[in-house]
Design a protein around this motif. Structure first.
Motif, PDB file in Angstrom:
ATOM      1  N   PHE A  92     -20.352  20.192  -3.928  1.00  0.00           N
ATOM      2  CA  PHE A  92     -20.162  21.296  -2.984  1.00  0.00           C
ATOM      3  C   PHE A  92     -20.189  20.781  -1.544  1.00  0.00           C
ATOM      4  N   ILE A  93     -21.177  19.956  -1.227  1.00  0.00           N
ATOM      5  CA  ILE A  93     -21.295  19.420   0.136  1.00  0.00           C
ATOM      6  C   ILE A  93     -20.120  18.499   0.449  1.00  0.00           C
ATOM      7  N   ALA A  94     -19.771  17.633  -0.476  1.00  0.00           N
ATOM      8  CA  ALA A  94     -18.695  16.662  -0.246  1.00  0.00           C
ATOM      9  C   ALA A  94     -17.354  17.332   0.023  1.00  0.00           C
ATOM     10  N   HIS A  95     -17.159  18.527  -0.497  1.00  0.00           N
ATOM     11  CA  HIS A  95     -15.872  19.216  -0.346  1.00  0.00           C
ATOM     12  C   HIS A  95     -15.945  20.430   0.572  1.00  0.00           C
ATOM     13  N   PHE A  96     -17.089  20.629   1.217  1.00  0.00           N
ATOM     14  CA  PHE A  96     -17.265  21.834   2.026  1.00  0.00           C
ATOM     15  C   PHE A  96     -16.347  21.831   3.247  1.00  0.00           C
ATOM     16  N   GLU A  97     -15.747  22.966   3.479  1.00  0.00           N
ATOM     17  CA  GLU A  97     -14.937  23.185   4.676  1.00  0.00           C
ATOM     18  C   GLU A  97     -15.338  24.521   5.270  1.00  0.00           C
ATOM     19  N   GLY A  98     -15.238  24.625   6.570  1.00  0.00           N
ATOM     20  CA  GLY A  98     -15.541  25.896   7.220  1.00  0.00           C
ATOM     21  C   GLY A  98     -16.804  25.817   8.041  1.00  0.00           C
ATOM     22  N   ASP A  99     -17.326  26.999   8.363  1.00  0.00           N
ATOM     23  CA  ASP A  99     -18.532  27.090   9.177  1.00  0.00           C
ATOM     24  C   ASP A  99     -19.759  26.768   8.335  1.00  0.00           C
ATOM     25  N   ILE A 100     -20.628  25.950   8.890  1.00  0.00           N
ATOM     26  CA  ILE A 100     -21.869  25.589   8.213  1.00  0.00           C
ATOM     27  C   ILE A 100     -22.785  26.815   8.202  1.00  0.00           C
ATOM     28  N   PRO A 101     -23.266  27.232   7.038  1.00  0.00           N
ATOM     29  CA  PRO A 101     -24.154  28.396   6.990  1.00  0.00           C
ATOM     30  C   PRO A 101     -25.392  28.192   7.857  1.00  0.00           C
ATOM     31  N   GLY A 102     -25.694  29.167   8.665  1.00  0.00           N
ATOM     32  CA  GLY A 102     -26.890  29.114   9.494  1.00  0.00           C
ATOM     33  C   GLY A 102     -26.788  28.230  10.723  1.00  0.00           C
ATOM     34  N   ALA A 103     -25.617  27.739  11.044  1.00  0.00           N
ATOM     35  CA  ALA A 103     -25.456  26.854  12.210  1.00  0.00           C
ATOM     36  C   ALA A 103     -25.015  27.670  13.418  1.00  0.00           C
ATOM     37  N   ALA A 104     -25.899  28.541  13.876  1.00  0.00           N
ATOM     38  CA  ALA A 104     -25.656  29.369  15.050  1.00  0.00           C
ATOM     39  C   ALA A 104     -26.990  29.501  15.791  1.00  0.00           C
ATOM     40  N   PRO A 105     -26.966  29.707  17.094  1.00  0.00           N
ATOM     41  CA  PRO A 105     -28.212  29.773  17.862  1.00  0.00           C
ATOM     42  C   PRO A 105     -29.213  30.803  17.328  1.00  0.00           C
ATOM     43  N   ARG A 106     -28.729  31.895  16.815  1.00  0.00           N
ATOM     44  CA  ARG A 106     -29.606  32.948  16.302  1.00  0.00           C
ATOM     45  C   ARG A 106     -30.276  32.546  14.989  1.00  0.00           C
ATOM     46  N   ASP A 107     -29.626  31.648  14.227  1.00  0.00           N
ATOM     47  CA  ASP A 107     -30.074  31.317  12.877  1.00  0.00           C
ATOM     48  C   ASP A 107     -30.819  30.000  12.739  1.00  0.00           C
ATOM     49  N   CYS A 108     -30.700  29.111  13.725  1.00  0.00           N
ATOM     50  CA  CYS A 108     -31.186  27.739  13.567  1.00  0.00           C
ATOM     51  C   CYS A 108     -31.839  27.253  14.854  1.00  0.00           C
ATOM     52  N   GLY A 109     -32.932  26.532  14.719  1.00  0.00           N
ATOM     53  CA  GLY A 109     -33.664  26.033  15.871  1.00  0.00           C
ATOM     54  C   GLY A 109     -33.027  24.857  16.578  1.00  0.00           C
ATOM     55  N   ASN A 110     -32.039  24.231  15.969  1.00  0.00           N
ATOM     56  CA  ASN A 110     -31.334  23.120  16.607  1.00  0.00           C
ATOM     57  C   ASN A 110     -29.881  23.154  16.135  1.00  0.00           C
ATOM     58  N   TRP A 111     -29.222  24.249  16.395  1.00  0.00           N
ATOM     59  CA  TRP A 111     -27.907  24.544  15.833  1.00  0.00           C
ATOM     60  C   TRP A 111     -26.819  23.576  16.250  1.00  0.00           C
ATOM     61  N   LEU A 112     -27.007  22.841  17.323  1.00  0.00           N
ATOM     62  CA  LEU A 112     -25.988  21.875  17.759  1.00  0.00           C
ATOM     63  C   LEU A 112     -26.088  20.541  17.023  1.00  0.00           C
ATOM     64  N   LEU A 113     -27.191  20.306  16.342  1.00  0.00           N
ATOM     65  CA  LEU A 113     -27.400  19.033  15.641  1.00  0.00           C
ATOM     66  C   LEU A 113     -26.826  19.106  14.225  1.00  0.00           C
ATOM     67  N   HIS A 114     -25.513  19.104  14.131  1.00  0.00           N
ATOM     68  CA  HIS A 114     -24.837  19.112  12.839  1.00  0.00           C
ATOM     69  C   HIS A 114     -23.680  18.127  12.880  1.00  0.00           C
ATOM     70  N   ASP A 115     -23.409  17.527  11.720  1.00  0.00           N
ATOM     71  CA  ASP A 115     -22.293  16.594  11.600  1.00  0.00           C
ATOM     72  C   ASP A 115     -21.695  16.759  10.206  1.00  0.00           C
ATOM     73  N   LEU A 116     -20.776  17.706  10.088  1.00  0.00           N
ATOM     74  CA  LEU A 116     -20.177  17.991   8.790  1.00  0.00           C
ATOM     75  C   LEU A 116     -19.376  16.820   8.227  1.00  0.00           C
ATOM     76  N   PRO A 117     -18.538  16.136   9.022  1.00  0.00           N
ATOM     77  CA  PRO A 117     -17.799  15.008   8.433  1.00  0.00           C
ATOM     78  C   PRO A 117     -18.721  13.929   7.853  1.00  0.00           C
TER      79      PRO A 117
END
Length: 160
Positions: A108-133
């Protein structure tokens, strides 16, 4: 002070894999803590913070929605050493019991495309620290190199 059990594992010989870190009795039920080790400690570069954070969001979301396992999942979260994750499951299990679940999760993770669940300022304490690729790449490596060819040495902590 005595060392906690997880600090007594020989990390110089630990391979990537799925291990039972501990089992605890809580309210009359067993809770199994799994060590989902994605990197060989001190021998491979640790997971990048952004990739590990994204893996955390995707795996936790996937596991808590899995038809078969969702009612048994207690927690999924990263290790402080950045070499893997902990999975806490209600029930008395061994690594072999969750191999298929981990294969599905990392696929699921290896093929995930789209918006990362919970990766928004309202939902996550460090929402900018993501690297999907990078999360996708790390998940694919773990899936192909470890999960799809599990061996006994990837499911039993090394003897010292």
């Amino acid at each position: 002070m005595n060392k906690i059990p997880s600090f007594t594992i020989n990390h110089e010989r630990l391979l990537r894999g799925i291990y039972v870190s501990r089992k605890d009795e809580v309210g009359g039920e067993v809770v199994t803590t799994f060590d989902i080790r994605m990197k060989e400690p001190n021998r491979e570069p640790a997971l990048h913070n952004g990739a590990l954070h994204t893996i955390e969001h995707l795996a936790a979301t996937y596991l808590r929605n899995d038809r078969e396992w969702k009612d048994r999942i207690i927690y999924w979260g990263p290790m402080g050493c950045l070499t893997g994750n902990y999975l806490l499951v209600r029930g008395d299990y061994q690594p072999l019991d969750i191999v298929e679940l981990m294969q599905r999760t990392f696929r699921f993770i290896a093929h995930f495309e789209g918006d990362i669940p919970g990766a928004a300022p309202r939902d996550c304490g460090n929402w900018l620290l993501h690297d999907l690729p990078m999360a996708r790449l790390e998940a694919r490596w773990f899936l192909e190199e470890v999960l799809m060819q599990m061996r006994p040495e990837n499911m039993s902590y090394p003897e010292d």
